[in-house]
Write a protein that holds these residues in place. Structure first.
Motif, PDB file in Angstrom:
ATOM      1  N   HIS A 105       0.831  -1.212   0.000  1.00 52.56           N
ATOM      2  CA  HIS A 105       0.000   0.000   0.000  1.00 52.56           C
ATOM      3  C   HIS A 105       0.863   1.258   0.000  1.00 52.56           C
ATOM      4  CE1 HIS A 105      -3.200   2.790   0.904  1.00 52.56           C
ATOM      5  NE2 HIS A 105      -2.665   3.101   2.081  1.00 52.56           N
ATOM      6  N   ALA A 106       1.962   1.234   0.742  1.00 56.66           N
ATOM      7  CA  ALA A 106       2.833   2.401   0.812  1.00 56.66           C
ATOM      8  C   ALA A 106       3.720   2.548  -0.430  1.00 56.66           C
ATOM      9  CB  ALA A 106       3.714   2.312   2.062  1.00 56.66           C
ATOM     10  N   MET A 107       4.065   1.445  -1.078  1.00 53.05           N
ATOM     11  CA  MET A 107       5.051   1.471  -2.160  1.00 53.05           C
ATOM     12  C   MET A 107       4.422   1.617  -3.546  1.00 53.05           C
ATOM     13  SD  MET A 107       7.988  -1.424  -2.908  1.00 53.05           S
ATOM     14  CE  MET A 107       6.757  -2.740  -2.860  1.00 53.05           C
ATOM     15  N   ILE A 108       3.303   0.971  -3.793  1.00 59.37           N
ATOM     16  CA  ILE A 108       2.720   0.927  -5.131  1.00 59.37           C
ATOM     17  C   ILE A 108       1.608   1.968  -5.238  1.00 59.37           C
ATOM     18  CG2 ILE A 108       1.581  -0.529  -6.844  1.00 59.37           C
ATOM     19  CD1 ILE A 108       2.763  -2.959  -5.373  1.00 59.37           C
ATOM     20  N   PRO A 109       1.681   2.890  -6.175  1.00 62.29           N
ATOM     21  CA  PRO A 109       0.642   3.920  -6.332  1.00 62.29           C
ATOM     22  C   PRO A 109      -0.722   3.303  -6.637  1.00 62.29           C
ATOM     23  CG  PRO A 109       2.617   4.490  -7.591  1.00 62.29           C
ATOM     24  CD  PRO A 109       2.800   3.088  -7.101  1.00 62.29           C
ATOM     25  N   GLY A 110      -1.746   3.754  -5.910  1.00 64.48           N
ATOM     26  CA  GLY A 110      -3.107   3.289  -6.143  1.00 64.48           C
ATOM     27  C   GLY A 110      -3.407   1.908  -5.615  1.00 64.48           C
ATOM     28  N   PHE A 111      -2.481   1.324  -4.867  1.00 63.49           N
ATOM     29  CA  PHE A 111      -2.661  -0.031  -4.329  1.00 63.49           C
ATOM     30  C   PHE A 111      -3.297   0.091  -2.955  1.00 63.49           C
ATOM     31  CE2 PHE A 111      -1.402  -4.435  -3.464  1.00 63.49           C
ATOM     32  CZ  PHE A 111      -1.427  -4.985  -4.740  1.00 63.49           C
ATOM     33  N   SER A 112      -4.596  -0.257  -2.845  1.00 66.20           N
ATOM     34  CA  SER A 112      -5.313  -0.085  -1.584  1.00 66.20           C
ATOM     35  C   SER A 112      -4.845  -1.099  -0.545  1.00 66.20           C
ATOM     36  CB  SER A 112      -6.820  -0.250  -1.819  1.00 66.20           C
ATOM     37  OG  SER A 112      -7.109  -1.593  -2.178  1.00 66.20           O
ATOM     38  N   LEU A 113      -5.252  -0.872   0.705  1.00 70.49           N
ATOM     39  CA  LEU A 113      -4.874  -1.776   1.789  1.00 70.49           C
ATOM     40  C   LEU A 113      -5.532  -3.149   1.602  1.00 70.49           C
ATOM     41  CD1 LEU A 113      -3.068  -1.555   4.261  1.00 70.49           C
ATOM     42  CD2 LEU A 113      -5.070  -1.006   5.637  1.00 70.49           C
ATOM     43  N   ALA A 114      -6.779  -3.140   1.113  1.00 69.54           N
ATOM     44  CA  ALA A 114      -7.456  -4.420   0.852  1.00 69.54           C
ATOM     45  C   ALA A 114      -6.715  -5.209  -0.231  1.00 69.54           C
ATOM     46  CB  ALA A 114      -8.897  -4.170   0.429  1.00 69.54           C
ATOM     47  N   MET A 115      -6.235  -4.499  -1.261  1.00 69.38           N
ATOM     48  CA  MET A 115      -5.427  -5.162  -2.298  1.00 69.38           C
ATOM     49  C   MET A 115      -4.146  -5.725  -1.689  1.00 69.38           C
ATOM     50  SD  MET A 115      -7.002  -4.890  -5.228  1.00 69.38           S
ATOM     51  CE  MET A 115      -5.634  -5.299  -6.279  1.00 69.38           C
ATOM     52  N   GLY A 116      -3.576  -4.994  -0.735  1.00 69.66           N
ATOM     53  CA  GLY A 116      -2.372  -5.469  -0.065  1.00 69.66           C
ATOM     54  C   GLY A 116      -2.612  -6.752   0.715  1.00 69.66           C
ATOM     55  N   LEU A 295       1.417  -6.977 -18.266  1.00 71.15           N
ATOM     56  CA  LEU A 295       1.907  -5.789 -17.552  1.00 71.15           C
ATOM     57  C   LEU A 295       1.830  -4.554 -18.442  1.00 71.15           C
ATOM     58  CD1 LEU A 295       5.022  -7.255 -15.693  1.00 71.15           C
ATOM     59  CD2 LEU A 295       2.841  -6.570 -14.686  1.00 71.15           C
ATOM     60  N   ASP A 296       0.628  -4.175 -18.824  1.00 68.77           N
ATOM     61  CA  ASP A 296       0.479  -3.044 -19.740  1.00 68.77           C
ATOM     62  C   ASP A 296       0.718  -1.720 -19.048  1.00 68.77           C
ATOM     63  OD1 ASP A 296      -0.204  -4.838 -21.743  1.00 68.77           O
ATOM     64  OD2 ASP A 296      -2.331  -4.805 -21.195  1.00 68.77           O
ATOM     65  N   ASN A 297       0.299  -1.587 -17.809  1.00 68.89           N
ATOM     66  CA  ASN A 297       0.360  -0.297 -17.115  1.00 68.89           C
ATOM     67  C   ASN A 297       1.643  -0.094 -16.320  1.00 68.89           C
ATOM     68  OD1 ASN A 297      -2.258   0.230 -18.053  1.00 68.89           O
ATOM     69  ND2 ASN A 297      -3.158  -0.862 -16.301  1.00 68.89           N
ATOM     70  N   TYR A 298       2.551  -1.067 -16.359  1.00 68.85           N
ATOM     71  CA  TYR A 298       3.788  -0.967 -15.591  1.00 68.85           C
ATOM     72  C   TYR A 298       4.975  -1.311 -16.482  1.00 68.85           C
ATOM     73  CZ  TYR A 298       0.442  -1.353 -11.755  1.00 68.85           C
ATOM     74  OH  TYR A 298      -0.628  -1.172 -10.918  1.00 68.85           O
ATOM     75  N   SER A 299       6.073  -0.644 -16.227  1.00 67.06           N
ATOM     76  CA  SER A 299       7.306  -1.038 -16.913  1.00 67.06           C
ATOM     77  C   SER A 299       7.880  -2.262 -16.216  1.00 67.06           C
ATOM     78  CB  SER A 299       8.320   0.109 -16.884  1.00 67.06           C
ATOM     79  OG  SER A 299       8.768   0.328 -15.550  1.00 67.06           O
ATOM     80  N   ILE A 300       8.699  -2.999 -16.947  1.00 66.03           N
ATOM     81  CA  ILE A 300       9.318  -4.190 -16.367  1.00 66.03           C
ATOM     82  C   ILE A 300      10.173  -3.816 -15.157  1.00 66.03           C
ATOM     83  CG2 ILE A 300      11.042  -5.990 -16.771  1.00 66.03           C
ATOM     84  CD1 ILE A 300       8.446  -6.709 -17.951  1.00 66.03           C
ATOM     85  N   THR A 301      10.858  -2.683 -15.257  1.00 68.00           N
ATOM     86  CA  THR A 301      11.718  -2.241 -14.154  1.00 68.00           C
ATOM     87  C   THR A 301      10.907  -1.986 -12.888  1.00 68.00           C
ATOM     88  OG1 THR A 301      13.218  -1.210 -15.738  1.00 68.00           O
ATOM     89  CG2 THR A 301      13.426  -0.538 -13.432  1.00 68.00           C
ATOM     90  N   GLU A 302       9.773  -1.285 -13.044  1.00 70.70           N
ATOM     91  CA  GLU A 302       8.912  -1.022 -11.887  1.00 70.70           C
ATOM     92  C   GLU A 302       8.394  -2.325 -11.280  1.00 70.70           C
ATOM     93  OE1 GLU A 302       6.721   3.267 -12.628  1.00 70.70           O
ATOM     94  OE2 GLU A 302       6.000   1.513 -13.747  1.00 70.70           O
ATOM     95  N   ALA A 303       7.892  -3.194 -12.140  1.00 67.24           N
ATOM     96  CA  ALA A 303       7.313  -4.445 -11.652  1.00 67.24           C
ATOM     97  C   ALA A 303       8.355  -5.300 -10.950  1.00 67.24           C
ATOM     98  CB  ALA A 303       6.692  -5.213 -12.821  1.00 67.24           C
ATOM     99  N   GLY A 375     -18.502  -4.907 -13.026  1.00 67.35           N
ATOM    100  CA  GLY A 375     -18.092  -5.076 -14.417  1.00 67.35           C
ATOM    101  C   GLY A 375     -16.799  -4.403 -14.795  1.00 67.35           C
ATOM    102  N   THR A 376     -16.229  -3.600 -13.890  1.00 66.45           N
ATOM    103  CA  THR A 376     -14.954  -2.936 -14.193  1.00 66.45           C
ATOM    104  C   THR A 376     -13.803  -3.918 -14.002  1.00 66.45           C
ATOM    105  OG1 THR A 376     -14.750  -2.172 -11.909  1.00 66.45           O
ATOM    106  CG2 THR A 376     -15.831  -0.690 -13.479  1.00 66.45           C
ATOM    107  N   ALA A 377     -12.678  -3.641 -14.690  1.00 69.93           N
ATOM    108  CA  ALA A 377     -11.508  -4.518 -14.616  1.00 69.93           C
ATOM    109  C   ALA A 377     -10.967  -4.564 -13.192  1.00 69.93           C
ATOM    110  CB  ALA A 377     -10.433  -4.037 -15.580  1.00 69.93           C
ATOM    111  N   PHE A 378     -10.553  -5.741 -12.765  1.00 66.28           N
ATOM    112  CA  PHE A 378      -9.993  -5.884 -11.419  1.00 66.28           C
ATOM    113  C   PHE A 378      -8.662  -5.132 -11.361  1.00 66.28           C
ATOM    114  CE2 PHE A 378      -8.211  -7.700  -7.650  1.00 66.28           C
ATOM    115  CZ  PHE A 378      -9.294  -8.130  -6.893  1.00 66.28           C
ATOM    116  N   PRO A 379      -8.521  -4.168 -10.434  1.00 65.37           N
ATOM    117  CA  PRO A 379      -7.311  -3.333 -10.413  1.00 65.37           C
ATOM    118  C   PRO A 379      -6.056  -4.120 -10.028  1.00 65.37           C
ATOM    119  CG  PRO A 379      -8.680  -2.906  -8.475  1.00 65.37           C
ATOM    120  CD  PRO A 379      -9.474  -3.800  -9.380  1.00 65.37           C
ATOM    121  N   HIS A 380      -4.972  -3.836 -10.770  1.00 61.17           N
ATOM    122  CA  HIS A 380      -3.635  -4.369 -10.456  1.00 61.17           C
ATOM    123  C   HIS A 380      -3.545  -5.903 -10.555  1.00 61.17           C
ATOM    124  CE1 HIS A 380      -2.628  -0.354  -8.938  1.00 61.17           C
ATOM    125  NE2 HIS A 380      -3.727  -0.412  -8.190  1.00 61.17           N
TER     126      HIS A 380
END
Length: 530
Positions: A105-116, A295-303, A375-380
């Motif tokens: 949650h602290a490191m990845i932008p837009g990554f919620s605590l529930a996603m964590g 990994l469309d929304n992230y660069s390989i380096t970031e991921a 119906g929206t895409a599952f984030p991350h």
């Protein structure tokens, strides 16, 4: 289409067999070698893309692998190590899930605590197959192996429950702690009860119906699926149903199986588990191209950065947990200090370093849905898949390959003496036979030569065992004559095999009788080699 899929399965089975032989030759644990081999195979141009269905993994692979692990686990040893197993299986899973949740949650932008928490639930359970495949070949105390195997039996259930709750919170946007806690205990307790209930029914089938070795073996193959599917149908823990049912049946196995059933079932299960494990680990490596493609929304380096940081975090978290988990109960409770020897920091470190991830983590990541309830895409989702894959690869390669070296450097060796226990068992068995002969066949052992020889044989066994047990210093090293003695026994077996082949070629004797004699020689050779 069916033919293509069948050819693919056959090809995978053949690759698993060949690569496992190569891993033995290179002295690399086969789970690690198969993951790396699958990774290398996946980047070959023109290779077909293999998509792993999580439902297939959970339904086809997980029940028999858990059942086999439970079957090979001693209930007495499992129960004696229940405290460290529980702290790793439940406490560490929840602690890891929370730490990963806040870090992601602290490191990845837009990554919620529930996603964590979802990510933490996915990567929290270690896979003990890789660890035990390394440790069992080394002289590590049995308790370490028991703890790792016991942890792997239970932590899958706790991590999947965390995963299920986190996924529900993301999908519905609601999470009530007290409701989740109650549901957690309900899922655990009912899963165990369903497993034990079905195990009682299976026990009755084996015990009271006129089964054959083939029927008994078939029932053992059906049992884990029956337990898992029943529990999951009612939304309880299928994992704990299989584990509890398997532990109950293995504890009662001496009551329900004949000698030929045990011989047949053990052979069938050893082959099945080898193939299932091999396919799972090679499929983990084959998933990389499909995961990277997403990994469309992230660069390989970031991921890679996110994945490596979280991989290191999972390793550090486990090491930080095992030491307080081992020493605080000893400090608080005198009974623990009196009953259990101090494990020492080295054995605790080995337990902490044996936290390699595997099958359940990948299957859980693949089970994340493509879309939310609206119906929206599952984030991350694709990032979660990539991080999970890197954690599996990172822990398998770094920890798995370094584990034998660390064990040797720390000078860890088992002080247990299975040879002494074996002598005591052999002595008590021989004494029991002698008592039975004296009480029931006293006249025959005095007057009939065949009976007399049997009695003399067991008298010699008792005499030899007493001398070894009474010796002031028992050496575990075999006497110098034993290598040549065993060589002579093997030669005697091969001489008889050669004679059987001559009789087979002469076509004067029944093939059925010759196969029966060959089976006797196989059992004799197995006993000698054991």
């Amino acid at each position: 289409m069916i033919v293509d899929q069948l050819l693919l399965i056959i090809g995978l089975l053949f690759c698993v067999s060949m690569l496992s032989m190569l891993s033995e030759k290179l002295h690399i644990p086969y789970p690690i070698f198969l993951v790396i081999a699958g990774l290398l195979i996946s980047i070959i141009p023109g290779m077909p893309v293999i998509k792993l269905d999580p439902n297939l993994v959970f339904l086809i692979f997980l029940p028999p692998l858990l059942y086999a692990a439970a079957w090979n686990t001693s209930w007495h040893e499992f129960w004696s190590a229940k405290r460290p197993i529980s702290m790793l299986s439940f406490g560490l899973v929840i602690f890891t899930s929370g730490a990963v949740a806040f870090a992601a949650h602290a490191m990845i932008p837009g990554f919620s605590l529930a996603m964590g928490f979802l990510l933490g639930g996915i990567i929290s359970p270690p896979d003990a197959i890789a660890a035990t495949s390394i440790i069992q070949k080394l002289k590590v105390p049995k308790r370490v192996v028991t703890i790792l195997e016991g942890e792997s039996l239970v932590n899958d259930a706790s991590s999947l429950i965390v995963f299920r709750f986190a996924l529900a919170a993301i999908s519905t946007g609601q999470f009530v702690f007290w409701n989740a806690t109650g549901d957690f205990f309900l899922v655990v307790i009912m899963g165990i009860l369903i497993g034990v209930a079905i195990a009682h029914i299976i026990y009755a089938l084996h015990r009271f119906l006129p089964t054959t070795p083939s029927i008994d073996t078939a029932i053992t193959l059906i049992s884990p699926y029956l337990m898992y599917i029943t529990a999951e149908h009612f939304h309880f823990s299928g994992v704990l149903a299989v584990v509890s049912g398997g532990l109950f049946l293995t504890f009662r196995s001496h009551e329900i199986f004949s000698y030929d059933t045990r011989l047949q079932a053990i052979s069938v299960w050893q082959t099945l588990v080898f193939l299932l494990n091999g396919i799972v680990f090679i499929l983990i490596g084959l998933q990389l191209p499909e995961i990277i493609k997403g990994l469309d929304n992230y660069s390989i380096t970031e991921a890679i950065t996110y994945a490596v940081v979280i991989s290191l975090l999972t390793i550090v978290i486990r090491l930080l947990w095992v030491y307080p988990g081992a020493y605080i109960p000893r400090f608080l409770f005198k009974g623990i200090r009196e009953k259990e020897a101090n494990p020492g920091w080295k054995l605790i470190f080995i337990t902490g370093w044996s936290g390699m991830r595997g099958l359940v983590s990948l299957a859980s990541a693949l089970a994340v849905p493509l879309v939310l309830n609206d119906g929206t895409a599952f984030p991350h989702r694709n990032l979660i898949l990539f991080i999970t894959f890197v954690v599996i690869l990172f822990t398998l390669v770094l920890q798995g390959l370094s584990l034998p070296w660390i064990i040797r450097k720390l000078g860890i060796e088992s002080t247990e003496s299975p040879q002494q226990q074996e002598r005591e068992i052999r002595y008590k068995l021989a004494v029991a036979v002698l008592k039975h002969l004296i009480n029931n066949y006293s006249d025959e052992t005095e007057n009939i030569e065949a009976y007399k020889r049997v009695k003399e044989r067991y008298e010699r066994m008792v005499e030899i065992a007493e001398k070894k047990l009474d010796a002031a210093e028992v050496k575990d090293e075999p006497p110098s004559f034993l290598p040549n003695y065993y060589k002579m026994l093997y030669e005697m077996i091969e001489v008889r095999r050669a004679q059987l082949n001559e009789m087979r070629n002469s076509k004067l004797y029944s093939d059925e009788l010759l196969r029966e004699k060959e089976r006797e020689l196989d059992l004799e050779e197995a006993r000698i080699r054991k």
